[in-house]
Design a protein around this motif. Sequence first.
Motif, PDB file in Angstrom:
ATOM      1  N   LEU A 149      -9.222   6.825  -0.614  1.00 14.76           N
ATOM      2  CA  LEU A 149      -8.859   5.417  -0.475  1.00 14.76           C
ATOM      3  C   LEU A 149     -10.109   4.567  -0.219  1.00 14.76           C
ATOM      4  O   LEU A 149     -10.263   3.482  -0.791  1.00 14.76           O
ATOM      5  CB  LEU A 149      -7.859   5.268   0.672  1.00 14.76           C
ATOM      6  N   GLU A 150     -11.016   5.070   0.614  1.00 14.19           N
ATOM      7  CA  GLU A 150     -12.280   4.360   0.858  1.00 14.19           C
ATOM      8  C   GLU A 150     -13.087   4.218  -0.432  1.00 14.19           C
ATOM      9  O   GLU A 150     -13.684   3.165  -0.695  1.00 14.19           O
ATOM     10  CB  GLU A 150     -13.103   5.117   1.897  1.00 14.19           C
ATOM     11  N   LEU A 170       0.834  -1.205   0.000  1.00 14.43           N
ATOM     12  CA  LEU A 170       0.000   0.000   0.000  1.00 14.43           C
ATOM     13  C   LEU A 170       0.868   1.255   0.000  1.00 14.43           C
ATOM     14  O   LEU A 170       0.564   2.242  -0.680  1.00 14.43           O
ATOM     15  CB  LEU A 170      -0.935  -0.014   1.213  1.00 14.43           C
ATOM     16  N   TYR A 207      -9.155  -3.323   6.464  1.00 15.11           N
ATOM     17  CA  TYR A 207     -10.375  -3.592   5.689  1.00 15.11           C
ATOM     18  C   TYR A 207     -10.150  -4.728   4.687  1.00 15.11           C
ATOM     19  O   TYR A 207     -11.020  -5.576   4.484  1.00 15.11           O
ATOM     20  CB  TYR A 207     -10.833  -2.327   4.965  1.00 15.11           C
ATOM     21  N   LYS A 214      -8.843  -1.571  11.241  1.00 16.29           N
ATOM     22  CA  LYS A 214      -9.950  -0.776  10.685  1.00 16.29           C
ATOM     23  C   LYS A 214     -10.313   0.377  11.609  1.00 16.29           C
ATOM     24  O   LYS A 214     -10.720   1.454  11.156  1.00 16.29           O
ATOM     25  CB  LYS A 214     -11.179  -1.662  10.454  1.00 16.29           C
ATOM     26  N   TYR A 219      -9.739   0.729  -1.272  1.00 18.11           N
ATOM     27  CA  TYR A 219      -8.503   0.624  -0.493  1.00 18.11           C
ATOM     28  C   TYR A 219      -7.259   0.304  -1.314  1.00 18.11           C
ATOM     29  O   TYR A 219      -6.269  -0.182  -0.773  1.00 18.11           O
ATOM     30  CB  TYR A 219      -8.673  -0.401   0.653  1.00 18.11           C
ATOM     31  N   ASP A 220      -7.269   0.598  -2.583  1.00 16.38           N
ATOM     32  CA  ASP A 220      -6.092   0.413  -3.431  1.00 16.38           C
ATOM     33  C   ASP A 220      -5.603   1.780  -3.894  1.00 16.38           C
ATOM     34  O   ASP A 220      -6.229   2.423  -4.745  1.00 16.38           O
ATOM     35  CB  ASP A 220      -6.438  -0.454  -4.650  1.00 16.38           C
ATOM     36  N   ASN A 246      -3.028   3.717   5.307  1.00 17.41           N
ATOM     37  CA  ASN A 246      -2.630   2.446   4.718  1.00 17.41           C
ATOM     38  C   ASN A 246      -2.808   1.284   5.689  1.00 17.41           C
ATOM     39  O   ASN A 246      -3.179   0.175   5.282  1.00 17.41           O
ATOM     40  CB  ASN A 246      -1.182   2.523   4.230  1.00 17.41           C
ATOM     41  N   LYS A 277      -5.110   1.226   8.055  1.00 17.63           N
ATOM     42  CA  LYS A 277      -6.555   1.029   8.082  1.00 17.63           C
ATOM     43  C   LYS A 277      -7.003   0.247   6.849  1.00 17.63           C
ATOM     44  O   LYS A 277      -7.838  -0.675   6.944  1.00 17.63           O
ATOM     45  CB  LYS A 277      -7.284   2.385   8.121  1.00 17.63           C
ATOM     46  N   ALA A 278      -6.456   0.593   5.693  1.00 14.29           N
ATOM     47  CA  ALA A 278      -6.820  -0.103   4.457  1.00 14.29           C
ATOM     48  C   ALA A 278      -6.477  -1.588   4.556  1.00 14.29           C
ATOM     49  O   ALA A 278      -7.259  -2.453   4.131  1.00 14.29           O
ATOM     50  CB  ALA A 278      -6.101   0.533   3.272  1.00 14.29           C
ATOM     51  N   TRP A 286      -7.417   9.431   2.823  1.00  9.23           N
ATOM     52  CA  TRP A 286      -8.252   8.340   3.341  1.00  9.23           C
ATOM     53  C   TRP A 286      -9.631   8.353   2.694  1.00  9.23           C
ATOM     54  O   TRP A 286     -10.180   7.305   2.337  1.00  9.23           O
ATOM     55  CB  TRP A 286      -8.376   8.410   4.853  1.00  9.23           C
TER      56      TRP A 286
END
Length: 278
Positions: free
Chosen positions: A93-94, A69, A124, A132, A98-99, A118, A120-121, A90
Motif C-alpha cells: 500500500l505504501e 479504501l 497519509y 498515520k 495508498y490506493d 486502510n 493509516k492510508a 501495508w
Amino acid sequence: MAIDFKKYIMSTGKHYIANSGSDENKKYHGGKAGDQTGHEAELKGWYSRPWTVVLRWPDPAVGLLIAQLGIAMCLNNKIGYDQYQRKTYWTQLEKVGYDPSKITAPCEEDCTAGVTANCKAAGYLMGIKALKNLPTSVYSGSMKGTFVRAGFLALTDKKYLNNANYLLPGDILLYEGHHAATNISYGKSVRPFKVPTLSPISEAVNVPVPAATAHVIATGDVNVRSAPGVGNRVLGVLKKGNSLPYQGEKKVVDGRTWFLVDYENENGWVSSKYSEII
C-alpha cells in the motif's frame, strides 16, 4: 481499476461490510499470497459476530475515505489473507501511494491488519498524523485502546452493535479479542439527505469527501409540527426508530427543546422529549 464506490456506500438493499476471515483453505495461514477465491477479503452483508464496540473517526469525511479504501482492498484479488504475512499489504500500500486498487504484487493482510492499514492510508492521504501513526502491530485485543488513543470514538450502545441501521461508512466493527471489519454502507436510519460526491482515492488529499448529514431519530412516536410548540399544526408523525434530516437549528419553547428537520421537503419541528440527534 475503475470502482463504483456509490454502489456499495449508498446501497439500499444489501448492507455491505469489508471483511477478511481466512485464506483459500479456510485457515488462518499457510495459503498462497493474494486472494485465490475472491472471498479472502470480500464485501459481504452485515452480520453479528457479535460486535462489542464500534470505532468511529469523528469526521465523517474521513470515514467515507476509509470505506472507499476497504472497497478497493476487497475488489483487488492481489490482496489475500494470512496472519503470518499480515503486514505485506501495508508494505504494498505504501509503494503504490495508498490506493489498494493499484497494488499488483500478491500480498496478505488479516482482519485487523487490513483495517489498520486502510486507516493509516487515510491518514497519509488526508494529512492526519494520529492515523498515520497507528502501529501495524495492532490486533483485535489491542485495537479498541489503540484506536481510541488515536482519536476514534468508542460506540457501545446496542443500536450500533445489534444491527446496521446507525452505522456510517468507515465505522470499524470490533469483536474484541476475536475479529474486526469495516462498515461500508450508510445505515438506513442515517442515510444522507443528499448523495455525497466521492473523489478518487488518489485525489482524496485535494478533494475532501462530503460529511454525512445529522439526523433526528424518534425515541417514541412524535408529532412533526409546523413550528416549535405543542399548539402548532401537525404535519405528520415520526414513528419510533425512524429519523429525519436535522437542519442544524434548535429552539426552546415552554421549557422544551425543538429540533428543525426536513419533512417531505418542508421545515418541521420535533420535540426533544421524544427524539434525539444522531
